[in-house]
Design a protein around this motif. Structure first.
Motif, PDB file in Angstrom:
ATOM      1  N   THR A  58       0.839  -1.194   0.000  1.00  0.00           N
ATOM      2  CA  THR A  58       0.000   0.000   0.000  1.00  0.00           C
ATOM      3  C   THR A  58       0.877   1.247   0.000  1.00  0.00           C
ATOM      4  OG1 THR A  58      -1.872   1.080   1.075  1.00  0.00           O
ATOM      5  CG2 THR A  58      -0.245   0.091   2.531  1.00  0.00           C
ATOM      6  N   ILE A  77      -7.247  -4.727  -0.576  1.00  0.00           N
ATOM      7  CA  ILE A  77      -7.555  -5.398   0.694  1.00  0.00           C
ATOM      8  C   ILE A  77      -9.039  -5.764   0.786  1.00  0.00           C
ATOM      9  CG2 ILE A  77      -7.954  -3.285   2.040  1.00  0.00           C
ATOM     10  CD1 ILE A  77      -6.123  -6.440   3.308  1.00  0.00           C
ATOM     11  N   THR A  78      -9.917  -4.939   0.222  1.00  0.00           N
ATOM     12  CA  THR A  78     -11.347  -5.246   0.320  1.00  0.00           C
ATOM     13  C   THR A  78     -11.646  -6.628  -0.258  1.00  0.00           C
ATOM     14  OG1 THR A  78     -11.898  -2.912   0.196  1.00  0.00           O
ATOM     15  CG2 THR A  78     -13.670  -4.444  -0.275  1.00  0.00           C
ATOM     16  N   THR A 127     -20.727   0.299   1.476  1.00  0.00           N
ATOM     17  CA  THR A 127     -19.884   1.259   0.769  1.00  0.00           C
ATOM     18  C   THR A 127     -18.545   1.316   1.511  1.00  0.00           C
ATOM     19  OG1 THR A 127     -19.514   3.629   0.433  1.00  0.00           O
ATOM     20  CG2 THR A 127     -21.368   3.027   1.814  1.00  0.00           C
ATOM     21  N   GLU A 140     -13.803   5.316   0.619  1.00  0.00           N
ATOM     22  CA  GLU A 140     -13.722   6.776   0.562  1.00  0.00           C
ATOM     23  C   GLU A 140     -15.030   7.294   1.150  1.00  0.00           C
ATOM     24  OE1 GLU A 140     -14.211   8.068  -3.527  1.00  0.00           O
ATOM     25  OE2 GLU A 140     -14.641   6.027  -4.105  1.00  0.00           O
ATOM     26  N   THR A 159     -18.369   1.397   5.698  1.00  0.00           N
ATOM     27  CA  THR A 159     -17.314   0.772   6.501  1.00  0.00           C
ATOM     28  C   THR A 159     -16.001   1.511   6.329  1.00  0.00           C
ATOM     29  OG1 THR A 159     -16.840  -0.744   4.667  1.00  0.00           O
ATOM     30  CG2 THR A 159     -18.401  -1.497   6.334  1.00  0.00           C
ATOM     31  N   TRP A 160     -15.494   2.020   7.424  1.00  0.00           N
ATOM     32  CA  TRP A 160     -14.195   2.701   7.395  1.00  0.00           C
ATOM     33  C   TRP A 160     -13.116   1.756   7.908  1.00  0.00           C
ATOM     34  CZ3 TRP A 160     -11.080   4.132  11.742  1.00  0.00           C
ATOM     35  CH2 TRP A 160      -9.878   4.780  11.367  1.00  0.00           C
ATOM     36  N   TRP A 161     -12.091   1.590   7.111  1.00  0.00           N
ATOM     37  CA  TRP A 161     -10.958   0.737   7.502  1.00  0.00           C
ATOM     38  C   TRP A 161      -9.845   0.928   6.490  1.00  0.00           C
ATOM     39  CZ3 TRP A 161     -10.025  -4.314   4.956  1.00  0.00           C
ATOM     40  CH2 TRP A 161     -10.892  -4.552   3.884  1.00  0.00           C
ATOM     41  N   GLN A 162      -8.783   0.109   6.585  1.00  0.00           N
ATOM     42  CA  GLN A 162      -7.596   0.307   5.757  1.00  0.00           C
ATOM     43  C   GLN A 162      -6.915  -1.035   5.472  1.00  0.00           C
ATOM     44  OE1 GLN A 162      -5.597   2.659   8.880  1.00  0.00           O
ATOM     45  NE2 GLN A 162      -5.753   4.368   7.444  1.00  0.00           N
ATOM     46  N   THR A 163      -6.041  -1.020   4.475  1.00  0.00           N
ATOM     47  CA  THR A 163      -5.200  -2.181   4.198  1.00  0.00           C
ATOM     48  C   THR A 163      -4.542  -2.658   5.490  1.00  0.00           C
ATOM     49  OG1 THR A 163      -4.717  -1.256   2.024  1.00  0.00           O
ATOM     50  CG2 THR A 163      -3.203  -2.946   2.848  1.00  0.00           C
ATOM     51  N   ASP A 174      -5.822   9.257   9.075  1.00  0.00           N
ATOM     52  CA  ASP A 174      -7.013   9.927   8.553  1.00  0.00           C
ATOM     53  C   ASP A 174      -7.452  11.022   9.514  1.00  0.00           C
ATOM     54  OD1 ASP A 174      -7.423   8.508   6.207  1.00  0.00           O
ATOM     55  OD2 ASP A 174      -8.763   7.046   7.122  1.00  0.00           O
ATOM     56  N   GLY A 207     -11.150   5.330  -4.418  1.00  0.00           N
ATOM     57  CA  GLY A 207     -11.030   4.435  -3.274  1.00  0.00           C
ATOM     58  C   GLY A 207      -9.704   3.711  -3.203  1.00  0.00           C
ATOM     59  N   ARG A 264      -5.496   3.999  -2.768  1.00  0.00           N
ATOM     60  CA  ARG A 264      -4.491   4.933  -2.263  1.00  0.00           C
ATOM     61  C   ARG A 264      -3.284   5.013  -3.167  1.00  0.00           C
ATOM     62  NH1 ARG A 264      -4.130   2.554   3.572  1.00  0.00           N
ATOM     63  NH2 ARG A 264      -2.204   3.725   3.736  1.00  0.00           N
TER      64      ARG A 264
HETATM   65  C1  WTA Z   1     -10.243   5.826   3.135  1.00  0.00           C
HETATM   66  C2  WTA Z   1      -9.586   0.447   1.839  1.00  0.00           C
HETATM   67  C3  WTA Z   1     -14.206   7.388   4.306  1.00  0.00           C
HETATM   68  C4  WTA Z   1      -9.467   6.329   4.337  1.00  0.00           C
HETATM   69  C5  WTA Z   1     -10.500  -0.405   2.734  1.00  0.00           C
HETATM   70  C6  WTA Z   1      -8.518   5.197   4.632  1.00  0.00           C
HETATM   71  C7  WTA Z   1     -12.644   5.774   3.851  1.00  0.00           C
HETATM   72  C8  WTA Z   1      -8.180   4.707   3.255  1.00  0.00           C
HETATM   73  C9  WTA Z   1     -13.604   4.760   4.097  1.00  0.00           C
HETATM   74  C10 WTA Z   1      -7.763   3.266   3.251  1.00  0.00           C
HETATM   75  C11 WTA Z   1     -14.930   5.162   4.448  1.00  0.00           C
HETATM   76  C12 WTA Z   1     -11.705   3.834   3.594  1.00  0.00           C
HETATM   77  N1  WTA Z   1     -15.173   6.491   4.547  1.00  0.00           N
HETATM   78  N2  WTA Z   1     -12.954   7.072   3.956  1.00  0.00           N
HETATM   79  N3  WTA Z   1     -15.911   4.289   4.665  1.00  0.00           N
HETATM   80  N4  WTA Z   1     -12.981   3.571   3.920  1.00  0.00           N
HETATM   81  N5  WTA Z   1     -11.489   5.160   3.525  1.00  0.00           N
HETATM   82  O1  WTA Z   1      -5.928   0.962   2.475  1.00  0.00           O
HETATM   83  O2  WTA Z   1      -8.778   7.513   3.993  1.00  0.00           O
HETATM   84  O3  WTA Z   1      -7.108   1.066   0.243  1.00  0.00           O
HETATM   85  O4  WTA Z   1      -7.355   5.597   5.330  1.00  0.00           O
HETATM   86  O5  WTA Z   1      -8.302   0.408   2.337  1.00  0.00           O
HETATM   87  O6  WTA Z   1      -9.379   4.884   2.498  1.00  0.00           O
HETATM   88  O7  WTA Z   1      -7.571   2.792   1.944  1.00  0.00           O
HETATM   89  P1  WTA Z   1      -7.155   1.288   1.694  1.00  0.00           P
END
Ligand code: WTA
Length: 675
Positions: A285, A331-332, A405, A408, A432-436, A531, A555, A557
């Motif tokens: 990432t 990652i999703t 969703t 982003e 859903t907010w999360w990250q790799t 974030d 969506g 990075r």
């Molecule tokens: C952003 C994707 C707003 C955020 C799963 C995070 C979001 C980055 C959301 C991770 C959401 C992810 N609302 N922003 N529901 N989900 N983000 O690693 O900035 O590709 O840090 O993982 O996407 O992106 P990554």
């Protein structure tokens, strides 16, 4: 960031103008069938019950040997989950389902070409194919537990098959998004130390058959240049009866997988009983420097977390048909197409192509035909489908119970279209907010418990305890404004380290708000997500975007540094600066500002060369919308390029105070040049 300052990053702009939105309640019909409706879960997963609460997640899996210690936090921030336990991820996703669900469809594979019949793969067939490929990896490639293999595969069933075969042997897979360039794949091969590359000759995307094999040759060359020799390239054929790429196979190095597999027909390989703490995969990432980070995820913790969140947040039930439209190269897809849903014996749709091919009704035809009940996608896809075919969902007979969703922030307007037009008012939505790095969801409503609020990710998941800090490390409570969102406690889905760079891991994710670097207490080591966010008085989190130099395009990075380094591979370029500008479909999109080396005249071919260089170095996804050739960059007295000023020019906004610049006059000149 000062208290009450609601602008932690340029990217946050869209979000901070949002006002509080009305709530939507989950339909009764959904709640009546939901996997999780018991509010008591939040008490059971409170910090008082940490970390033992997470054994409930691990208990969703089959273990060869139960763990001795739930969490070993003795060497912060290198958390070790379910220590002493042994399991195999492939067994949990495939073998254990055979008795009860052997004839159940694991994947409905939908090719982009609509004339091609949908291919159903049952759990029994998946088991056979995974075993045969594992036998090949073991015997022909000599791969064993702990070795790394790089995959550069498109969205076809062979991708999860390869991942699961690796997992079966304890081989650490590193799948590189197929849209990334050969060069980008080569960088990742070298960093992970893979001597085997697994790829495919071609795939369908956007209505044409893309030659993918050509990227393998570039990848191997790039890896060699970085000191990593690749001795085997396994090339799947997209169409088994023919080679679909014009790029020749290299003798002795390249092998057609379908030909090799003949030898392993019907072969079985026992799943290797792996320590819970061993790595399952790497996922690269973008970060603030040009070099991508290999996020390392462990077997036991990660699999427990994605299985539980697939069950409780995705609400996958035995009879559901689940469709996550993300790419497994991100990652999703790893967490919520492959590992989570398969661990639950779900039936999933796996779609090869772009959502709007041949038209914006394609997803709705697929949903109708296959009876999809859970739909999972990104705001970018929702925006594109809304723009191109706002009325199309209503013309098709499908009924989602649940929609996701991810990736982003979603604008409330877009959210409402998703809810009304796509969900037909019958489906819950989880944002859903999360990250790799986090492996699985961190913030979201629990769909059977909470009301939804457009534009907000919702409260934290059970067992996740966020905190928002201002610049000075003071906690900002609900309604107290925007700051940096961190997680107070470890959780099983969290990455274990950055592959090969533990110092960078500590620096990037744990140093910022660490209370005492000598402390052995996890309470002193909050996870820094990078974030900006704010918490409303109702406890819901609104994510405002990245605070580092990362641009979230559709969506995904992308590091500004990566894009800038790509531009600098063009001979004529002296300096480059990438900025993020809002785009009505992709959320954000990069624009590039470049200055030329002395004596070089600006001409239009330079812009094209820069765009091409970005596509070659990173991939088409990173292509800038515009390349502005400028006489000089706005710089501070210490020589730092002020990207904020350039971004304001691109967005036709007031660049604000430019008095700290060494060359303030350049701002007006660039603005004039931009028209
Ligand atoms: C952003 C994707 C707003 C955020 C799963 C995070 C979001 C980055 C959301 C991770 C959401 C992810 N609302 N922003 N529901 N989900 N983000 O690693 O900035 O590709 O840090 O993982 O996407 O992106 P990554």
């Amino acid at each position: 960031m000062a208290k009450g300052d609601t602008n932690p990053s340029a990217e946050s702009r869209i979000a901070v103008h949002w006002h509080e939105e009305d709530y939507f309640s989950p339909p009764k019909k959904f709640v009546d069938q939901a996997n999780l409706t018991d509010q008591g879960i939040f008490e059971r997963f409170s910090l008082d019950h940490f970390p033992d609460c997470f054994t409930a997640y691990a208990d969703l899996l089959d273990w060869d040997k139960r763990w001795d210690t739930v969490l070993d936090s003795g060497n912060p921030p290198f958390w070790r989950w379910f220590v002493g336990g042994r399991l195999n991820a492939c067994h949990n996703c495939v073998d254990r389902h055979l008795d009860e669900h052997g004839d159940k469809v694991a994947f409905h594979f939908v090719a982009e070409d609509e004339d091609v019949p949908i291919e159903d793969i049952t759990y029994r067939q998946l088991h056979e194919r995974v075993n045969e490929f594992a036998a090949l990896l073991q015997d022909f490639c000599g791969l064993k537990a702990g070795d790394r293999a790089t995959l550069h595969m498109p969205m076809v069933p062979e991708l999860p098959i390869v991942m699961l075969a690796c997992a079966r042997l304890g081989v650490i897979h590193s799948q590189v998004f197929s849209g990334f360039s050969g060069k980008a794949a080569g960088d990742r091969i070298a960093d992970s130390g893979s001597r085997v590359l697994i790829t495919m000759d071609a795939y369908n995307r956007g209505g044409s058959l893309v030659d993918h094999k050509e990227k393998a040759d570039i990848a191997v060359k790039q890896a060699e240049a970085l000191g990593q020799h690749v001795d085997q390239v396994l090339v799947w054929r997209r169409y088994p009866d023919r080679h679909s790429s014009d790029t020749p196979m290299v003798d002795g190095r390249d092998h057609t997988v379908q030909a090799l597999l003949k030898k392993y027909k019907g072969k079985k390989v026992a799943p290797v009983s792996m320590p819970a703490e061993d790595p399952l995969f790497l996922m690269y990432t973008s970060g603030t420097t040009g070099k991508p980070k290999g996020a390392q995820h462990g077997i036991g913790g990660y699999l427990s977390y994605v299985t539980a969140t697939s069950k409780y947040i995705q609400d996958i039930q035995p009879q559901d048909v689940y469709w996550c439209m993300a790419d497994i190269g991100w990652i999703t897809g790893h967490s919520y197409i492959v590992y989570g849903p398969l661990a639950l014996a779900a039936t999933s749709v796996l779609y090869e192509g772009a959502p709007t091919v041949p038209d914006a009704a394609r997803p709705w035809r697929i949903a109708e035909q296959l009876g999809v009940t859970i739909f999972h996608t990104s705001p970018t896809a929702v925006r594109a489908l809304r723009k191109l075919g706002p009325d199309e969902p209503g013309k098709h007979d499908f009924h989602f119970k649940h929609m996701t969703t991810v990736g982003e922030p979603i604008e409330p307007e877009v959210w409402r279209w998703y809810y009304k037009a796509v969900g037909k008012g019958e489906a819950v939505i989880v944002d859903t907010w999360w990250q790799t790095e986090t492996g699985g969801f961190l913030c979201s409503t629990v769909p059977g418990i909470h009301d939804m609020k457009p534009g907000s990710a919702g409260p934290a998941l059970p067992g996740i305890h966020p905190v928002i800090y201002d610049d000075h490390g003071n906690e900002l409570g609900p309604g107290e404004g925007a700051g940096y969102i961190c997680i107070r406690n470890p959780w099983p889905g969290a990455m274990q380290t950055i592959w090969g760079d533990p110092d960078r891991f500590v620096r990037t994710y744990y140093e910022r708000f660490c209370k005492d670097p000598k402390s052995k207490d996890w309470r002193d080591w909050p996870y820094f997500a990078g974030d900006g966010a704010m918490q409303s008085p109702d406890g819901y989190y609104r994510i405002l975007g990245r605070i580092d130099d990362v641009i979230n395009v559709a969506g995904h990075r992308l590091g500004t540094k990566e894009i800038e380094s790509a531009a600098l591979t063009v001979d004529e370029i002296a300096e480059a600066a990438a900025v993020a500008v809002p785009d009505s479909v992709k959320g954000m999109i990069p624009e590039l500002y470049v200055s030329l080396k002395p004596g070089i005249d600006a001409d239009s071919s330079i812009g094209d060369k820069v765009v091409q260089a970005v596509a070659t170095e990173i991939g088409a996804i990173a292509k800038p919308r515009a390349v502005h050739i400028v006489p000089d960059m706005p710089k501070t007295r210490s020589g730092k390029i002020m990207r904020r000023v350039l971004a304001a020019i691109s967005k036709k906004e007031d660049p604000g105070d430019v008095s700290t610049l060494a060359n303030p006059e350049i701002v007006d000149r660039i603005r004039e040049l931009n028209g």
